[in-house]
Motif scaffolding. Structure first.
Motif, mmCIF file in Angstrom:
data_model
loop_
_atom_site.group_PDB
_atom_site.id
_atom_site.type_symbol
_atom_site.label_atom_id
_atom_site.label_comp_id
_atom_site.label_asym_id
_atom_site.label_seq_id
_atom_site.Cartn_x
_atom_site.Cartn_y
_atom_site.Cartn_z
ATOM 1 N N ARG A 210 48.011 42.203 43.304
ATOM 2 C CA ARG A 210 46.734 42.881 43.121
ATOM 3 C C ARG A 210 45.617 41.981 43.644
ATOM 4 O O ARG A 210 45.584 40.784 43.345
ATOM 5 N N GLY A 211 44.682 42.572 44.371
ATOM 6 C CA GLY A 211 43.469 41.866 44.753
ATOM 7 C C GLY A 211 42.366 42.277 43.821
ATOM 8 O O GLY A 211 42.550 42.415 42.617
ATOM 9 N N ARG A 212 41.198 42.537 44.375
ATOM 10 C CA ARG A 212 40.082 42.968 43.539
ATOM 11 C C ARG A 212 40.271 44.388 43.028
ATOM 12 O O ARG A 212 39.734 44.763 41.994
ATOM 13 N N ASP A 213 41.031 45.182 43.773
ATOM 14 C CA ASP A 213 41.264 46.558 43.345
ATOM 15 C C ASP A 213 42.406 46.613 42.336
ATOM 16 O O ASP A 213 43.471 46.059 42.563
ATOM 17 N N ARG A 214 42.146 47.241 41.218
ATOM 18 C CA ARG A 214 43.150 47.481 40.175
ATOM 19 C C ARG A 214 43.750 46.170 39.654
ATOM 20 O O ARG A 214 44.923 46.103 39.303
ATOM 21 N N THR B 119 52.015 36.389 36.811
ATOM 22 C CA THR B 119 51.499 36.865 38.095
ATOM 23 C C THR B 119 50.495 35.861 38.662
ATOM 24 O O THR B 119 49.589 35.422 37.975
ATOM 25 N N LYS B 120 50.648 35.529 39.920
ATOM 26 C CA LYS B 120 49.771 34.545 40.556
ATOM 27 C C LYS B 120 48.495 35.182 41.082
ATOM 28 O O LYS B 120 47.431 34.573 41.074
ATOM 29 N N ALA B 121 48.582 36.430 41.567
ATOM 30 C CA ALA B 121 47.455 37.038 42.257
ATOM 31 C C ALA B 121 46.448 37.718 41.336
ATOM 32 O O ALA B 121 45.296 37.907 41.713
ATOM 33 N N SER B 122 46.847 38.100 40.143
ATOM 34 C CA SER B 122 45.946 38.818 39.249
ATOM 35 C C SER B 122 46.295 38.523 37.794
ATOM 36 O O SER B 122 47.342 37.956 37.493
ATOM 37 N N GLY B 123 45.400 38.978 36.909
ATOM 38 C CA GLY B 123 45.631 38.794 35.478
ATOM 39 C C GLY B 123 46.109 40.050 34.794
ATOM 40 O O GLY B 123 45.921 40.206 33.577
ATOM 41 N N ALA B 124 46.753 40.941 35.529
ATOM 42 C CA ALA B 124 47.132 42.246 34.980
ATOM 43 C C ALA B 124 47.948 42.171 33.686
ATOM 44 O O ALA B 124 47.686 42.935 32.743
ATOM 45 N N PRO B 125 48.949 41.283 33.550
ATOM 46 C CA PRO B 125 49.709 41.253 32.292
ATOM 47 C C PRO B 125 48.879 40.799 31.090
ATOM 48 O O PRO B 125 49.307 40.983 29.947
ATOM 49 N N CYS C 226 37.269 48.213 33.667
ATOM 50 C CA CYS C 226 36.813 47.832 35.009
ATOM 51 C C CYS C 226 38.001 47.227 35.749
ATOM 52 O O CYS C 226 38.945 46.728 35.124
ATOM 53 N N ASP C 227 37.952 47.260 37.072
ATOM 54 C CA ASP C 227 39.068 46.726 37.859
ATOM 55 C C ASP C 227 39.155 45.205 37.813
ATOM 56 O O ASP C 227 40.166 44.636 38.226
ATOM 57 N N ILE C 228 38.110 44.535 37.358
ATOM 58 C CA ILE C 228 38.141 43.071 37.314
ATOM 59 C C ILE C 228 37.685 42.550 35.954
ATOM 60 O O ILE C 228 36.982 43.220 35.203
ATOM 61 N N HIS C 229 38.141 41.350 35.657
ATOM 62 C CA HIS C 229 37.625 40.549 34.542
ATOM 63 C C HIS C 229 37.514 39.134 35.091
ATOM 64 O O HIS C 229 38.524 38.458 35.292
ATOM 65 N N TRP C 230 36.292 38.676 35.362
ATOM 66 C CA TRP C 230 36.077 37.382 36.010
ATOM 67 C C TRP C 230 35.353 36.419 35.076
ATOM 68 O O TRP C 230 34.252 36.714 34.584
ATOM 69 N N ASP C 231 35.970 35.275 34.845
ATOM 70 C CA ASP C 231 35.351 34.214 34.048
ATOM 71 C C ASP C 231 34.430 33.374 34.934
ATOM 72 O O ASP C 231 34.792 32.992 36.053
ATOM 73 N N MET C 232 33.262 33.042 34.392
ATOM 74 C CA MET C 232 32.277 32.222 35.102
ATOM 75 C C MET C 232 31.958 31.007 34.231
ATOM 76 O O MET C 232 31.510 31.161 33.092
ATOM 77 N N ILE C 233 32.130 29.805 34.756
ATOM 78 C CA ILE C 233 32.053 28.593 33.933
ATOM 79 C C ILE C 233 30.693 27.922 34.065
ATOM 80 O O ILE C 233 30.138 27.793 35.163
ATOM 81 N N LEU C 234 30.167 27.484 32.908
ATOM 82 C CA LEU C 234 28.928 26.717 32.832
ATOM 83 C C LEU C 234 29.247 25.316 32.342
ATOM 84 O O LEU C 234 29.998 25.143 31.379
#
Length: 340
Positions: free
Chosen positions: A64-68, A90-96, A304-312
Motif C-alpha cells: 500500500r502507498g498513500r492510497d488505502r 508490513t513494511k510499506a504501510s500500517g494497515a494491520p 482516512c486513507d492515511i495516519h501520519w505521525d509528525m514528531i516534535l
C-alpha cells in the motif's frame, strides 16, 4: 541477509512470541506481511509460534502507498475472526495496525496485537528494542493515569509550537489513554515493537493552536520544518516553503480528511535512537508526536486513507498544571512521586 542477521531474527522472534505476546499452545496467530517485508522476519516469527505449540498463518497483502494505506484485504479480515493474536509486519504501510476491523476486534477483546509495521530488522535489534519492557510498561501505566485525570494537554516548544487539546475520557482498549509499551499478553491489548509510548485521540473539536514540526514524519522524507495552524481539531493553515510543505499540500488537496488531528503521542523509551526514523524516534523518551488523518484505532469515527505521525523535538508538555516534559526531558521523579 547474512547468517548472523538470520540468527538475530530467530532470537528476536522467540522473545516476541514468548515474552511480549505470551502465545500459548493451541492459539491461532495471524502474521500479516507485504512484498516489501524481509522474508526472514515473518518466517522467524512463524517458527517461534510453532515452537510454542501454536498455529501460524502468514498472509501476504498488497503493498500500500498513500492510497488505502489503512486497509487490509477482505480475506485477511475474515482470517482475523478466527485468530487469537495478530502480528503486523508490513513494511510499506500500517494497515494491520490502523484497519477498522483490527480496532473493532481489539475493543471487543477478541484478539491481542503487535504492530511491527513500517520497520526494518534493525528497528527490532537495537535502540528502543533493547529497553526493559517490564519497567517501560509500569512507567506507561503511570503516565497514562496522570493524562487520563487531566482535562487538557498543552504542548509548547521554543521553535513556536503552542498547542492544546481537551482530554478524551472515553475508554479505548480498556482505558482512556492507550499504553503501547511492548507488551500485549491479554485480549484487547495492543503494542508495538520496538515500542514505548502513551497516546490518545484528542477530545473532539478541541485541538487548537500552532504546531511547528521539526522531526521526522511518516510518509515524508527530509527534516525541513513546517508549521500547522489548528482550529476545532482540523488543520486550517500550512506554511513552511520546504519540500515537506509541498508534499503535505499535495496530500491535503487529494485527501482533505488528512487535515484531521487524530492522535497525540508521548515517547517514553529511554533507549530509543535519534536517527531520523519516525518509528524509532516517536518512541524516544521526551519526544512528542501528533498524528493526522485516520483516528479509528484511537476510538474515533474519522476514517482516512492515511495516519501520519509528525514528531516534535524538545517539547514542554503540561497535563493541566502538571509538567510532564520540560524541553524534551521527562520529569520522572515527579511522575513517580505523584503516582506512588
Amino acid at each position: 541477509m547474512n547468517r548472523q542477521r538470520i540468527i538475530d531474527a530467530i532470537d528476536l522472534a522467540h522473545r516476541i512470541v514468548r515474552q511480549h505476546l505470551n502465545v500459548q499452545p493451541g492459539e491461532n496467530v495471524l502474521i500479516v506481511a507485504d512484498p516489501e517485508t524481509e522474508m526472514e522476519i515473518y518466517l522467524a516469527l512463524a517458527g517461534a509460534v510453532q515452537a510454542v505449540g501454536a498455529e501460524f498463518t502468514v498472509s501476504l497483502m498488497p503493498t500500500r502507498g498513500r492510497d488505502r494505506a489503512t486497509y487490509l484485504t477482505q480475506p485477511i479480515e475474515y482470517a482475523l475472526d478466527a485468530s487469537d493474536v495478530l502480528i503486523g509486519v508490513t513494511k510499506a504501510s500500517g494497515a494491520p495496525t490502523y484497519a477498522r476491523k483490527v480496532a473493532q476486534l481489539l475493543s471487543q477483546k477478541k484478539i491481542r496485537a503487535l504492530s511491527m509495521v513500517m520497520r526494518e530488522l534493525d528497528n527490532y535489534l537495537k535502540g528502543a528494542a533493547t529497553a526493559d519492557y517490564e519497567e517501560l510498561e509500569e512507567l506507561g501505566q503511570r503516565v497514562a493515569k496522570l493524562w487520563a485525570q487531566a482535562d487538557e494537554i498543552r504542548i509548547e516548544t521554543k521553535r513556536g509550537t503552542d498547542f492544546r487539546a481537551g482530554v478524551t475520557k472515553e475508554p479505548v482498549m480498556g482505558q482512556p489513554v492507550i499504553v503501547e509499551c511492548g507488551l500485549a499478553r491479554e485480549p484487547g491489548r495492543e503494542a508495538a515493537f520496538s515500542d514505548g509510548e502513551v497516546s490518545q485521540r484528542p477530545l473532539a473539536g478541541t485541538a487548537r493552536g500552532r504546531l511547528v514540526i521539526d522531526g521526522p514524519v511518516a510518509g515524508m522524507r527530509g527534516l525541513d520544518p513546517f508549521e500547522l495552524e489548528v482550529e476545532g481539531g482540523e488543520i486550517v493553515r500550512l506554511a513552511g516553503g520546504g519540500n515537506r510543505t509541498r508534499q503535505l499540500t499535495s496530500v491535503f488537496e487529494r485527501l482533505p480528511c488528512a487535515k484531521h488531528i487524530a492522535e497525540i503521542g508521548l515517547g517514553l523509551n529511554p533507549e530509543a535512537l535519534h536517527n531520523g526514523d519516525f518509528e524509532e524516534e516517536k518512541k524516544a523518551q521526551g519526544n512528542v508526536h501528533v498524528a493526522i488523518g485516520d483516528d479509528i484505532f484511537y476510538g474515533g469515527s474519522h476514517g482516512c486513507d492515511i495516519h501520519w505521525d509528525m514528531i516534535l523535538y524538545d517539547a514542554t508538555v503540561w497535563l493541566d498544571d502538571f509538567p510532564l516534559f520540560k524541553e524534551g526531558r521527562l520529569q520522572l521523579k515527579e511522575v513517580l512521586e505523584t503516582t506512588a
